[in-house]
Design an enzyme around this catalytic site. Structure first.
Site, PDB file in Angstrom:
ATOM      1  N   ASP A 235      76.609  43.124  16.026  1.00 17.26           N
ATOM      2  CA  ASP A 235      76.373  42.917  17.458  1.00 17.26           C
ATOM      3  C   ASP A 235      77.100  41.646  17.882  1.00 17.26           C
ATOM      4  O   ASP A 235      76.789  40.547  17.403  1.00 17.26           O
ATOM      5  CB  ASP A 235      74.862  42.784  17.716  1.00 17.26           C
ATOM      6  CG  ASP A 235      74.520  42.696  19.198  1.00 17.26           C
ATOM      7  OD1 ASP A 235      75.438  42.723  20.046  1.00 17.26           O
ATOM      8  OD2 ASP A 235      73.313  42.593  19.514  1.00 17.26           O
TER       9      ASP A 235
ATOM     10  N   LYS B 205      66.915  49.290  25.620  1.00 15.68           N
ATOM     11  CA  LYS B 205      65.903  48.228  25.679  1.00 15.68           C
ATOM     12  C   LYS B 205      65.077  48.484  26.921  1.00 15.68           C
ATOM     13  O   LYS B 205      65.628  48.567  28.031  1.00 15.68           O
ATOM     14  CB  LYS B 205      66.551  46.847  25.789  1.00 15.68           C
ATOM     15  CG  LYS B 205      67.125  46.339  24.482  1.00 15.68           C
ATOM     16  CD  LYS B 205      67.699  44.946  24.623  1.00 15.68           C
ATOM     17  CE  LYS B 205      68.356  44.534  23.312  1.00 15.68           C
ATOM     18  NZ  LYS B 205      69.215  43.339  23.489  1.00 15.68           N
TER      19      LYS B 205
ATOM     20  N   SER C  71      67.590  42.551  12.854  1.00 18.15           N
ATOM     21  CA  SER C  71      68.734  41.900  13.484  1.00 18.15           C
ATOM     22  C   SER C  71      68.805  40.482  12.935  1.00 18.15           C
ATOM     23  O   SER C  71      67.848  39.716  13.073  1.00 18.15           O
ATOM     24  CB  SER C  71      68.501  41.887  15.001  1.00 18.15           C
ATOM     25  OG  SER C  71      69.475  41.124  15.643  1.00 18.15           O
TER      26      SER C  71
ATOM     27  N   ASP D 243      74.965  47.598  24.905  1.00 16.89           N
ATOM     28  CA  ASP D 243      73.653  46.974  25.136  1.00 16.89           C
ATOM     29  C   ASP D 243      73.700  46.368  26.545  1.00 16.89           C
ATOM     30  O   ASP D 243      73.322  47.024  27.529  1.00 16.89           O
ATOM     31  CB  ASP D 243      73.391  45.937  24.022  1.00 16.89           C
ATOM     32  CG  ASP D 243      72.142  45.092  24.221  1.00 16.89           C
ATOM     33  OD1 ASP D 243      71.483  45.227  25.260  1.00 16.89           O
ATOM     34  OD2 ASP D 243      71.810  44.264  23.337  1.00 16.89           O
TER      35      ASP D 243
ATOM     36  N   LYS E 122      71.424  44.661  10.878  1.00 18.81           N
ATOM     37  CA  LYS E 122      72.361  44.338  11.964  1.00 18.81           C
ATOM     38  C   LYS E 122      72.716  42.866  11.845  1.00 18.81           C
ATOM     39  O   LYS E 122      71.838  42.017  11.723  1.00 18.81           O
ATOM     40  CB  LYS E 122      71.698  44.658  13.309  1.00 18.81           C
ATOM     41  CG  LYS E 122      72.270  43.965  14.533  1.00 18.81           C
ATOM     42  CD  LYS E 122      71.692  44.588  15.802  1.00 18.81           C
ATOM     43  CE  LYS E 122      71.515  43.568  16.920  1.00 18.81           C
ATOM     44  NZ  LYS E 122      70.914  44.166  18.139  1.00 18.81           N
TER      45      LYS E 122
ATOM     46  N   GLU F  26      78.128  46.754  18.364  1.00 17.85           N
ATOM     47  CA  GLU F  26      77.370  46.620  19.608  1.00 17.85           C
ATOM     48  C   GLU F  26      78.009  45.589  20.530  1.00 17.85           C
ATOM     49  O   GLU F  26      78.323  44.477  20.110  1.00 17.85           O
ATOM     50  CB  GLU F  26      75.933  46.208  19.232  1.00 17.85           C
ATOM     51  CG  GLU F  26      74.936  46.166  20.377  1.00 17.85           C
ATOM     52  CD  GLU F  26      73.522  45.798  19.890  1.00 17.85           C
ATOM     53  OE1 GLU F  26      73.269  45.854  18.659  1.00 17.85           O
ATOM     54  OE2 GLU F  26      72.695  45.452  20.725  1.00 17.85           O
TER      55      GLU F  26
ATOM     56  N   GLY G  17      65.668  45.327  20.796  1.00 16.03           N
ATOM     57  CA  GLY G  17      64.549  44.406  20.940  1.00 16.03           C
ATOM     58  C   GLY G  17      64.984  43.113  21.598  1.00 16.03           C
ATOM     59  O   GLY G  17      66.178  42.801  21.658  1.00 16.03           O
TER      60      GLY G  17
ATOM     61  N   LYS H 165      74.645  39.626  13.590  1.00 14.84           N
ATOM     62  CA  LYS H 165      75.262  39.073  14.788  1.00 14.84           C
ATOM     63  C   LYS H 165      76.639  38.550  14.386  1.00 14.84           C
ATOM     64  O   LYS H 165      76.776  37.895  13.334  1.00 14.84           O
ATOM     65  CB  LYS H 165      74.408  37.920  15.335  1.00 14.84           C
ATOM     66  CG  LYS H 165      73.072  38.380  15.906  1.00 14.84           C
ATOM     67  CD  LYS H 165      73.255  39.156  17.205  1.00 14.84           C
ATOM     68  CE  LYS H 165      71.916  39.506  17.829  1.00 14.84           C
ATOM     69  NZ  LYS H 165      72.066  40.219  19.105  1.00 14.84           N
TER      70      LYS H 165
HETATM   71  O1  OSB Z   1      71.620  41.611  21.693  1.00 12.98           O
HETATM   72  O2  OSB Z   1      70.194  42.829  20.724  1.00 12.98           O
HETATM   73  C1  OSB Z   1      70.499  41.736  21.226  1.00 12.98           C
HETATM   74  C2  OSB Z   1      67.613  39.278  20.785  1.00 12.98           C
HETATM   75  C3  OSB Z   1      67.652  38.626  22.005  1.00 12.98           C
HETATM   76  C4  OSB Z   1      68.634  38.952  22.899  1.00 12.98           C
HETATM   77  C5  OSB Z   1      69.564  39.946  22.612  1.00 12.98           C
HETATM   78  C6  OSB Z   1      69.515  40.627  21.405  1.00 12.98           C
HETATM   79  C7  OSB Z   1      68.536  40.242  20.470  1.00 12.98           C
HETATM   80  C8  OSB Z   1      68.466  40.810  19.140  1.00 12.98           C
HETATM   81  C9  OSB Z   1      67.151  40.746  18.402  1.00 12.98           C
HETATM   82  O3  OSB Z   1      69.410  41.281  18.547  1.00 12.98           O
HETATM   83  C10 OSB Z   1      66.435  42.015  18.505  1.00 12.98           C
HETATM   84  C11 OSB Z   1      65.013  41.925  18.032  1.00 12.98           C
HETATM   85  O4  OSB Z   1      64.795  42.043  16.826  1.00 12.98           O
HETATM   86  O5  OSB Z   1      64.100  41.760  18.872  1.00 12.98           O
HETATM   87 MG    MG Z   2      72.586  43.484  21.464  1.00 17.70          MG
END
Ligand code: OSB
Ligand code: MG
Length: 369
Positions: A189, A263, A136, A239, A162, A214, A291, A164
């Site tokens: 995402d 999650k 991510s 999510d 992924k 996402e 995660g 953001k």
């Molecule tokens: O939206 O998936 C998310 C991290 C913190 C809060 C929300 C998200 C995330 C990540 C990172 O996208 C996921 C990871 O690699 O732990």
């Molecule tokens: Mg997410």
């Protein structure tokens, strides 16, 4: 099983790179590590992976600390249970606070698995010896920096990327990454940054062969997501909106998404994560393991749950080194060409490093029966 002692610790680890999303920016992570000691000497470890700010979900490190210390732990200390269902029944009328519950429940799963001499993955019903992982990537200051990150992780063999996204950092960014890596499995995402008024922008993403989009809309919505999904070819993955198997059922019934990000902490623990998985498997809905920048303890639990058969998409379960220079468990969690081995040793299969944990502990509390 009877838990006679619980240690809570807020542990802070610096991130190797600032992580920015549509709603927050972080350069270190504070998570609560939960250590439970059971009668007969068995112990277990869990992790509350709540962000310290309420920008992803309403919980924070401080609310988790409060709920654990004043409600969850006192209800469990000194009480006997023999199954996880019985353990969770002890939580009684406590509502919500899923990240807090997940940390304690995870430690109890680990203790239970260790007492039976089995791995957490096998106790959960995992069927895979290894899982596929993706990365991510946060929002960067400029496109060049992001492309550098993408190149690096594609080169390392991660199975998907992924990105953001946020208004102003979406279609053109995705286009640039897709042009440079025409075949890489790619998804985005939004962490709730859009509304239905942005449908045209989100529709433009249909051109880039994304695995999924996402959580484009509000964190507490499943109605507008259904309206949006009806207009998109790309599957929506929820999510933030999914806190339980019941939420997942309703979202799938409404057509709010076609994929679910599971999650462990967001759904309140491994038992509920498995329920979401089972529901999706029975409906042929793909899931993947999300995660929350977990340290080794929570990351190991992610690896274990991701070994269940319905986790057919690569998860955000990268090697610890993607986020941290120093890991709090031994051996560290390693992704080798985008593959993480599922441990076969007892419990989470990774040994907490007490010296390192103590070095990074900001606050500590021991509660006894
Ligand atoms: O939206 O998936 C998310 C991290 C913190 C809060 C929300 C998200 C995330 C990540 C990172 O996208 C996921 C990871 O690699 O732990
Ligand atoms: Mg997410």
């Amino acid at each position: 099983m009877r838990i006679d002692r619980v240690e809570l610790r807020v542990v802070r680890l610096p991130l190797v790179r600032t992580f920015r999303t549509s709603s927050s920016s972080k350069d270190h992570i504070d998570h609560i590590l939960v250590r439970v000691a059971a009668e007969g000497g068995s112990e277990g470890w869990g992790e509350c992976a709540s962000p310290s700010d309420p920008y992803y979900c309403p919980e924070t490190t401080e609310t988790c600390w409060h709920i654990l210390k004043d409600f969850l732990v006192p209800r469990v200390l000194g009480r006997s249970w023999s199954t996880i269902d019985e353990l969770i029944a002890l939580f009684g009328p406590i509502k919500g606070n899923n990240f807090a519950r997940a940390g304690l429940e995870m430690a109890c799963w680990d203790a239970l698995a260790k007492s039976q001499g089995v791995s957490l993955a096998s106790l959960l019903g995992g069927t895979r010896a290894e899982i596929h992982s993706g990365v991510s990537l946060g929002i960067e200051n400029d496109l060049g920096s992001l492309l550098g990150q993408v190149d690096r992780y594609v080169e390392e063999g991660y199975r998907r990327i992924k990105l953001k996204i946020a208004p102003g950092w979406d279609v053109e960014v995705v286009r640039a990454v897709r042009e440079r890596h025409p075949d890489v499995p790619l998804q985005v995402d939004a962490n709730s940054a859009y509304t239905l008024d942005d449908a045209a922008t989100l529709k433009a993403l249909d051109d880039f062969d994304l695995l999924l989009i996402e959580q484009p809309l509000a964190h507490d919505d499943i109605v507008d997501h259904a309206r949006l999904q009806a207009q998109l070819r790309t599957p929506i993955c929820l999510d933030e909106s999914i806190h339980s198997a019941e939420d997942a059922r309703k979202a799938l019934d409404l057509g709010s998404c076609r994929v679910i990000n599971i999650k462990v902490s967001r759904v309140g623990g491994l038992r509920e994560a498995r329920r979401v998985h089972d529901l999706c498997l029975s409906r042929g809905v793909p899931v993947w393991c999300g995660g929350m920048h977990e340290f080794g303890v929570g990351r190991a639990a992610n690896v274990a749950i991701a070994s269940l058969p319905g986790f057919i998409l690569p998860g955000d379960v990268s090697g610890s080194d993607k986020y941290y220079r120093e890991e709090v468990v031994e051996p560290p969690i390693i992704a080798d060409r985008g593959t993480v081995a599922v441990p076969t040793g007892p419990g989470i299969g990774h040994r907490p490093l007490m010296d390192r944990i103590e070095t990074h502990t900001l606050r500590e509390l021991t509660l006894t029966a």
